[in-house]
Scaffold this motif. Structure first.
Motif, PDB file in Angstrom:
ATOM      1  N   ALA A   1       0.868  -1.187   0.000  1.00 14.72           N
ATOM      2  CA  ALA A   1       0.000   0.000   0.000  1.00 14.72           C
ATOM      3  C   ALA A   1       0.904   1.236   0.000  1.00 14.72           C
ATOM      4  CB  ALA A   1      -0.931  -0.005   1.204  1.00 14.72           C
ATOM      5  N   THR A   2       2.179   1.024  -0.329  1.00 14.56           N
ATOM      6  CA  THR A   2       3.172   2.109  -0.361  1.00 14.56           C
ATOM      7  C   THR A   2       3.692   2.319  -1.775  1.00 14.56           C
ATOM      8  OG1 THR A   2       3.815   1.682   1.920  1.00 14.56           O
ATOM      9  CG2 THR A   2       5.439   2.824   0.567  1.00 14.56           C
ATOM     10  N   ILE A   3       3.941   1.221  -2.488  1.00 14.36           N
ATOM     11  CA  ILE A   3       4.357   1.317  -3.894  1.00 14.36           C
ATOM     12  C   ILE A   3       3.493   0.402  -4.754  1.00 14.36           C
ATOM     13  CG2 ILE A   3       6.751   2.067  -3.555  1.00 14.36           C
ATOM     14  CD1 ILE A   3       7.634  -0.860  -3.738  1.00 14.36           C
ATOM     15  N   LEU A   4       3.266   0.831  -5.993  1.00  7.42           N
ATOM     16  CA  LEU A   4       2.480   0.037  -6.944  1.00  7.42           C
ATOM     17  C   LEU A   4       3.092   0.183  -8.346  1.00  7.42           C
ATOM     18  CD1 LEU A   4      -0.014  -1.502  -8.084  1.00  7.42           C
ATOM     19  CD2 LEU A   4      -1.223   0.688  -8.109  1.00  7.42           C
ATOM     20  N   PRO A   5       3.850  -0.820  -8.788  1.00  7.54           N
ATOM     21  CA  PRO A   5       4.351  -0.755 -10.161  1.00  7.54           C
ATOM     22  C   PRO A   5       3.226  -1.070 -11.136  1.00  7.54           C
ATOM     23  CG  PRO A   5       5.106  -2.777  -9.083  1.00  7.54           C
ATOM     24  CD  PRO A   5       4.282  -2.033  -8.071  1.00  7.54           C
ATOM     25  N   LEU A   6       3.105  -0.265 -12.195  1.00  6.90           N
ATOM     26  CA  LEU A   6       2.062  -0.518 -13.191  1.00  6.90           C
ATOM     27  C   LEU A   6       2.591  -1.376 -14.322  1.00  6.90           C
ATOM     28  CD1 LEU A   6       0.332   2.944 -13.669  1.00  6.90           C
ATOM     29  CD2 LEU A   6      -0.393   1.035 -12.241  1.00  6.90           C
ATOM     30  N   ARG A   7       3.845  -1.142 -14.633  1.00 13.32           N
ATOM     31  CA  ARG A   7       4.487  -1.856 -15.736  1.00 13.32           C
ATOM     32  C   ARG A   7       5.971  -1.584 -15.620  1.00 13.32           C
ATOM     33  NH1 ARG A   7       2.633   3.213 -18.777  1.00 13.32           N
ATOM     34  NH2 ARG A   7       0.511   2.432 -18.781  1.00 13.32           N
ATOM     35  N   GLN A   8       6.760  -2.196 -16.490  1.00 11.46           N
ATOM     36  CA  GLN A   8       8.185  -1.921 -16.531  1.00 11.46           C
ATOM     37  C   GLN A   8       8.364  -0.414 -16.739  1.00 11.46           C
ATOM     38  OE1 GLN A   8      10.825  -4.224 -16.362  1.00 11.46           O
ATOM     39  NE2 GLN A   8      12.122  -2.404 -16.346  1.00 11.46           N
ATOM     40  N   GLY A   9       9.004   0.265 -15.811  1.00  9.02           N
ATOM     41  CA  GLY A   9       9.301   1.684 -16.001  1.00  9.02           C
ATOM     42  C   GLY A   9       8.310   2.657 -15.367  1.00  9.02           C
ATOM     43  N   THR A  10       7.220   2.181 -14.795  1.00  9.23           N
ATOM     44  CA  THR A  10       6.228   3.105 -14.202  1.00  9.23           C
ATOM     45  C   THR A  10       5.780   2.623 -12.823  1.00  9.23           C
ATOM     46  OG1 THR A  10       5.403   3.565 -16.422  1.00  9.23           O
ATOM     47  CG2 THR A  10       4.040   4.314 -14.586  1.00  9.23           C
TER      48      THR A  10
END
Ligand code: ARG
Length: 406
Positions: A286-295
């Protein structure tokens, strides 16, 4: 204690039902049993939790104060079940989620067995089978079991997922795959992890008390609700970003836990710690959320861009703070049940189907629209507020078993 068998569902809709009998799933021979090295490659096989019989976790008061929101702390007593209607709805939401993953996305879904949590832990009670992310993590072709800090979760993996783990090992063996399951060392008898911490003043149970404050990167364990006498970590304090695993110290993850994880993951994976500034730290999802490689999206009150950039893996990434504070939003549009165990930053606890598609709680319309407009994501909106009530959202309630192109 075992009420239902593990029920893998195949990619055919009729078999996605959680009550279907155990059967051999037919899988494309190209798909491994477990294989994942990030959080966003196309999801092909998934474990989804089960809510039935969930109890409020019972841990010493200093731990509850350190990690749980203040409003409902008196509920965190031994053998106290979550309200039955919430648990029933949570199971419906989990079943629906499983169905959508299977039918719409062709993902192979496994469900854990049903456990009566009041009968576990030699009668002292457990917590839930709805949050498998905390207990299990796939790193490459290795499945790692957490060395959980919480006593009430000591047997959770064995009770809920033990049969499932045996089943995937069997599947892997039959297919001649090299797969490793790293079960946690078992503590029998007294645990030392709270030694020196139990005498902290109780205080007003409704008051929000910090057990201690930890500064960035301090090796002192004094601010934490566990000591460093044995390895302790929850898998949800870690996320895969290729061969770099990013994690955090928290009230359930200590230095020895990090060292243990470093020792059991396969080469060339490494673990780097993010200095988060969350006084109630418990689980990084609930602190970081990668959406895809690079974001990557992050919670700016818990981690800074500068700190993220310190990690080589994020050097050229587009790092975006959530541009509003969910804690400051009113609940007017959201009349769902209490989030007994989480903050509103749970909005970041979304689960990627692949680099374009992501599953978000259906009431989080502002977040969903932001993902669509700002990042061109396709947002899958599903009901999950009752699961949220038990302590997590789509990321917590799952373990990605296989991610990657076929
Ligand atoms: N501690 C986080 C918060 O309150 C919630 C993390 C839930 N994650 C999980 N894997 N159970 O914001």
């Amino acid at each position: 204690m075992v009420l239902k068998e593990d029920t893998p569902s195949s990619t055919t809709p009729q078999q996605a039902s959680t009550t279907s009998p155990t059967f051999k799933p037919t899988v494309a021979s190209t798909m491994p049993t477990i294989s994942a090295s990030n959080e966003w490659s196309p999801l092909r096989s998934l474990l989804i939790g089960r809510a039935s019989h969930s109890l409020f976790p019972s841990e010493p008061p200093h731990m509850t104060r350190a990690t749980m929101p203040s409003a409902h702390r008196s509920q965190f007593r031994s053998l106290n079940p979550f309200p039955a209607h919430i648990v029933a709805k949570a199971d419906e939401e989990l079943d629906n989620f499983a169905r959508v993953m299977t039918e719409r996305f062709g993902i192979k879904v496994y469900r854990p067995r049903e456990v009566d949590w009041a009968k576990t832990n030699m009668g002292t009670g457990g917590y839930t089978g709805a949050m498998p992310r905390d207990g299990l993590m796939v790193v490459g072709n290795t499945m790692v079991e957490a060395c959980m800090g919480w006593g009430c979760r000591r047997d959770e993996v064995e009770d809920a997922y033990g049969g499932f783990l045996q089943m995937i090992m069997q599947e892997a063996r039959e297919r001649g795959e090299s797969v490793r399951i790293c079960r946690a060392p078992k503590i029998v008898g007294r645990d030392s992890v709270y030694d020196g911490l139990l005498d902290l003043p109780d205080g007003d149970p409704d008051e929000h008390v910090d057990v201690g404050v930890h500064g960035p990167n301090e090796s002192s364990e004094m601010g934490w609700a566990i000591n460093n006498t044995r390895p302790a970590f929850d898998c949800a304090d870690f996320m895969r970003f290729g061969t770099t695993i990013i994690g955090q110290l928290s009230h359930v993850t200590n230095r020895k836990g990090v060292d243990y994880l470093r020792a059991v993951i396969p080469e060339p994976y490494t673990v780097e710690l993010l200095n988060t500034t969350d006084d109630h730290a418990m689980h990084i999802d609930a602190t970081i959320l990668p959406l895809r490689q690079g974001t990557l999206i992050y919670c700016p009150t818990r981690v800074t861009e500068e700190e993220l950039r310190r990690h080589e893996v994020f050097k050229n990434w587009d790092l975006r703070p959530l541009p509003w504070n969910p804690e400051e939003e009113t609940d007017e549009e959201d009349d769902g049940p209490p989030r007994y165990m989480c903050s509103k930053w749970l909005v970041l606890n979304a689960m990627s189907v692949d680099e374009k598609r992501i599953v978000v709680e259906e009431k989080q319309e502002r977040f969903a629209r932001w993902l669509e407009q700002e990042f061109g994501m396709e947002v899958v909106r599903l009901p999950f507020r009752h699961v949220n009530s038990l302590g997590g959202s789509f990321h917590c309630a799952t373990v990605d078993l296989v991610r990657g192109e076929s």
